[in-house]
Scaffold this motif. Structure first.
Motif, PDB file in Angstrom:
ATOM      1  N   ASP A   1       0.833  -1.278   0.132  1.00  0.00           N
ATOM      2  CA  ASP A   1      -0.050   0.054   0.032  1.00  0.00           C
ATOM      3  C   ASP A   1       0.827   1.346  -0.103  1.00  0.00           C
ATOM      4  OD1 ASP A   1      -2.731   1.165  -0.020  1.00  0.00           O
ATOM      5  OD2 ASP A   1      -2.243   1.700   2.258  1.00  0.00           O
ATOM      6  N   ALA A   2       1.945   1.296   0.869  1.00  0.00           N
ATOM      7  CA  ALA A   2       2.761   2.303   1.062  1.00  0.00           C
ATOM      8  C   ALA A   2       3.674   2.727  -0.291  1.00  0.00           C
ATOM      9  CB  ALA A   2       3.477   2.148   2.188  1.00  0.00           C
ATOM     10  N   THR A   3       3.911   1.509  -1.040  1.00  0.00           N
ATOM     11  CA  THR A   3       4.780   1.985  -2.207  1.00  0.00           C
ATOM     12  C   THR A   3       4.052   1.543  -3.421  1.00  0.00           C
ATOM     13  OG1 THR A   3       5.622  -0.287  -2.093  1.00  0.00           O
ATOM     14  CG2 THR A   3       6.747   1.176  -0.670  1.00  0.00           C
ATOM     15  N   ALA A   4       2.812   1.695  -3.467  1.00  0.00           N
ATOM     16  CA  ALA A   4       1.912   1.411  -4.465  1.00  0.00           C
ATOM     17  C   ALA A   4       2.513  -0.014  -5.238  1.00  0.00           C
ATOM     18  CB  ALA A   4       2.134   2.493  -5.589  1.00  0.00           C
ATOM     19  N   GLY A   5       2.851  -0.858  -4.507  1.00  0.00           N
ATOM     20  CA  GLY A   5       3.226  -2.199  -5.002  1.00  0.00           C
ATOM     21  C   GLY A   5       4.631  -2.214  -5.586  1.00  0.00           C
ATOM     22  N   THR A   6       5.516  -1.107  -5.705  1.00  0.00           N
ATOM     23  CA  THR A   6       6.703  -1.363  -6.214  1.00  0.00           C
ATOM     24  C   THR A   6       7.960  -1.946  -5.260  1.00  0.00           C
ATOM     25  OG1 THR A   6       7.315   0.943  -5.382  1.00  0.00           O
ATOM     26  CG2 THR A   6       6.030   0.791  -7.467  1.00  0.00           C
ATOM     27  N   ALA A   7       7.738  -1.903  -4.010  1.00  0.00           N
ATOM     28  CA  ALA A   7       8.671  -2.682  -3.123  1.00  0.00           C
ATOM     29  C   ALA A   7       8.422  -4.031  -2.833  1.00  0.00           C
ATOM     30  CB  ALA A   7       8.750  -1.739  -1.761  1.00  0.00           C
ATOM     31  N   SER A   8       9.632  -4.743  -2.880  1.00  0.00           N
ATOM     32  CA  SER A   8       9.565  -6.296  -2.614  1.00  0.00           C
ATOM     33  C   SER A   8      10.025  -6.626  -1.068  1.00  0.00           C
ATOM     34  CB  SER A   8      10.423  -6.785  -3.397  1.00  0.00           C
ATOM     35  OG  SER A   8      11.820  -6.503  -3.185  1.00  0.00           O
ATOM     36  N   LEU A   9       9.664  -7.806  -0.775  1.00  0.00           N
ATOM     37  CA  LEU A   9       9.768  -7.989   0.965  1.00  0.00           C
ATOM     38  C   LEU A   9      10.263  -9.489   0.597  1.00  0.00           C
ATOM     39  CD1 LEU A   9       9.665  -7.535   3.749  1.00  0.00           C
ATOM     40  CD2 LEU A   9       7.537  -8.761   3.903  1.00  0.00           C
ATOM     41  N   GLU A  10      11.611  -9.801   1.393  1.00  0.00           N
ATOM     42  CA  GLU A  10      12.094 -10.992   1.133  1.00  0.00           C
ATOM     43  C   GLU A  10      12.365 -11.449   2.709  1.00  0.00           C
ATOM     44  OE1 GLU A  10      15.646 -12.382  -0.636  1.00  0.00           O
ATOM     45  OE2 GLU A  10      15.244 -10.905  -2.312  1.00  0.00           O
ATOM     46  N   LEU A  11      11.838 -12.579   3.161  1.00  0.00           N
ATOM     47  CA  LEU A  11      12.033 -13.026   4.508  1.00  0.00           C
ATOM     48  C   LEU A  11      13.462 -14.043   4.820  1.00  0.00           C
ATOM     49  CD1 LEU A  11       8.510 -14.170   5.490  1.00  0.00           C
ATOM     50  CD2 LEU A  11       9.466 -11.945   5.786  1.00  0.00           C
ATOM     51  N   GLY A  12      14.125 -13.659   5.775  1.00  0.00           N
ATOM     52  CA  GLY A  12      15.213 -14.464   6.087  1.00  0.00           C
ATOM     53  C   GLY A  12      15.277 -15.360   7.066  1.00  0.00           C
ATOM     54  N   GLY A  13      16.297 -15.447   7.932  1.00  0.00           N
ATOM     55  CA  GLY A  13      16.363 -16.344   9.165  1.00  0.00           C
ATOM     56  C   GLY A  13      15.690 -15.659  10.177  1.00  0.00           C
ATOM     57  N   GLU A  14      16.077 -16.344  11.406  1.00  0.00           N
ATOM     58  CA  GLU A  14      15.162 -15.974  12.819  1.00  0.00           C
ATOM     59  C   GLU A  14      16.608 -15.426  13.518  1.00  0.00           C
ATOM     60  OE1 GLU A  14      10.911 -18.035  13.311  1.00  0.00           O
ATOM     61  OE2 GLU A  14      13.001 -19.266  14.098  1.00  0.00           O
ATOM     62  N   ALA A  15      16.161 -14.523  14.482  1.00  0.00           N
ATOM     63  CA  ALA A  15      17.192 -13.898  15.686  1.00  0.00           C
ATOM     64  C   ALA A  15      16.287 -13.304  16.606  1.00  0.00           C
ATOM     65  CB  ALA A  15      18.001 -12.881  14.702  1.00  0.00           C
ATOM     66  N   TYR A  16      17.155 -12.790  17.572  1.00  0.00           N
ATOM     67  CA  TYR A  16      16.314 -12.444  18.699  1.00  0.00           C
ATOM     68  C   TYR A  16      16.942 -10.803  18.806  1.00  0.00           C
ATOM     69  CZ  TYR A  16      15.117 -17.106  20.456  1.00  0.00           C
ATOM     70  OH  TYR A  16      14.522 -18.183  20.754  1.00  0.00           O
ATOM     71  N   GLY A  17      15.715 -10.052  19.231  1.00  0.00           N
ATOM     72  CA  GLY A  17      16.329  -8.743  19.499  1.00  0.00           C
ATOM     73  C   GLY A  17      15.507  -8.006  20.924  1.00  0.00           C
ATOM     74  N   ASP A  18      15.834  -6.833  21.206  1.00  0.00           N
ATOM     75  CA  ASP A  18      15.311  -6.192  22.470  1.00  0.00           C
ATOM     76  C   ASP A  18      13.687  -6.359  22.399  1.00  0.00           C
ATOM     77  OD1 ASP A  18      17.774  -6.177  23.140  1.00  0.00           O
ATOM     78  OD2 ASP A  18      17.915  -4.078  23.059  1.00  0.00           O
ATOM     79  N   ALA A  19      13.032  -6.710  23.326  1.00  0.00           N
ATOM     80  CA  ALA A  19      11.465  -6.371  23.154  1.00  0.00           C
ATOM     81  C   ALA A  19      11.115  -5.053  23.850  1.00  0.00           C
ATOM     82  CB  ALA A  19      10.934  -7.632  24.061  1.00  0.00           C
TER      83      ALA A  19
END
Length: 208
Positions: free
Chosen positions: A190-208
């Motif tokens: 929606d924010a980029t009118a469908g022009t951006a792509s999203l690729e999912l990688g591995g898992e990690a931990y970060g500050d909650a």
């Protein structure tokens, strides 16, 4: 993988005194068993003149690695109570070294157990804990024209932008809880009118 774990907020040392014996508890986060062992070695070197340098560590979000040493104190009176205190507080990826300077008064087995476990507990209270949550690494690729707005929107919604790379397009690395992936994908389209792509990688931990 565990969804989250708690660890010590920062490295530090807290001192207590029991019947004239000094107990210095050094605590630190440790990402690997090697890091924990290196920390133990540094503290032992720093306090080479101490009566004992007892230690315990818990590595793994599921506490898969647990080790402890009494370093010459009667068996089970130092390392184990230290380890039990870390586990009782649900601490992970953490190492504790309690250095004892003997003050001339014997504490007995019960006294030692209370002193070593208590030194770790007090140090945890002083240094504090943080919760780290599991997330999925994700890469957003967007054109230069829209990159600035996407970055600002991400930060405004509290998403941590872990890395930004500029090439023919702009690549943003972020962390996403698994439950948010579909919602985020829809927002990005929606924010980029469908022009951006999203690729999912591995898992990690970060500050909650």
């Amino acid at each position: 993988m565990q969804d989250e774990y708690r660890t010590v907020a920062r490295a530090g040392t807290h001192e207590t005194e029991v019947n004239r014996s000094r107990f210095l508890c050094a605590l630190a986060p440790a990402a690997t068993e090697q890091e924990a062992q290196d920390f133990v070695a540094r503290v032992r070197k720093e306090h080479a003149d101490a009566s004992h340098n007892c230690w315990a560590y818990v590595i793994g979000a599921d506490a898969s690695t647990q080790k402890a040493s009494d370093d010459g104190e009667p068996g089970g009176t130092a390392g184990v109570p230290m380890l039990q205190m870390l586990l009782r507080r649900d601490m992970r990826y953490v190492v504790a070294v309690v250095t004892r300077y003997y003050g001339g008064v014997k504490l007995g087995a019960g006294g030692l157990i209370r002193a070593y476990g208590g030194a770790v507990g007090e140090a945890l209270d002083t240094l504090g804990a943080i919760t780290r949550r599991r997330f999925r690494l994700a890469t957003v690729t967007v054109d230069h024209q829209r990159a600035g707005k996407v970055q600002n929107d991400l930060r405004a919604t509290g998403r941590e932008v872990r890395d930004v790379r500029y090439g023919e397009a702009v690549t943003l690395e972020i962390g996403l809880p698994d439950a948010d992936v579909d919602t985020f994908r829809a927002w990005l389209a929606d924010a980029t009118a469908g022009t951006a792509s999203l690729e999912l990688g591995g898992e990690a931990y970060g500050d909650a």
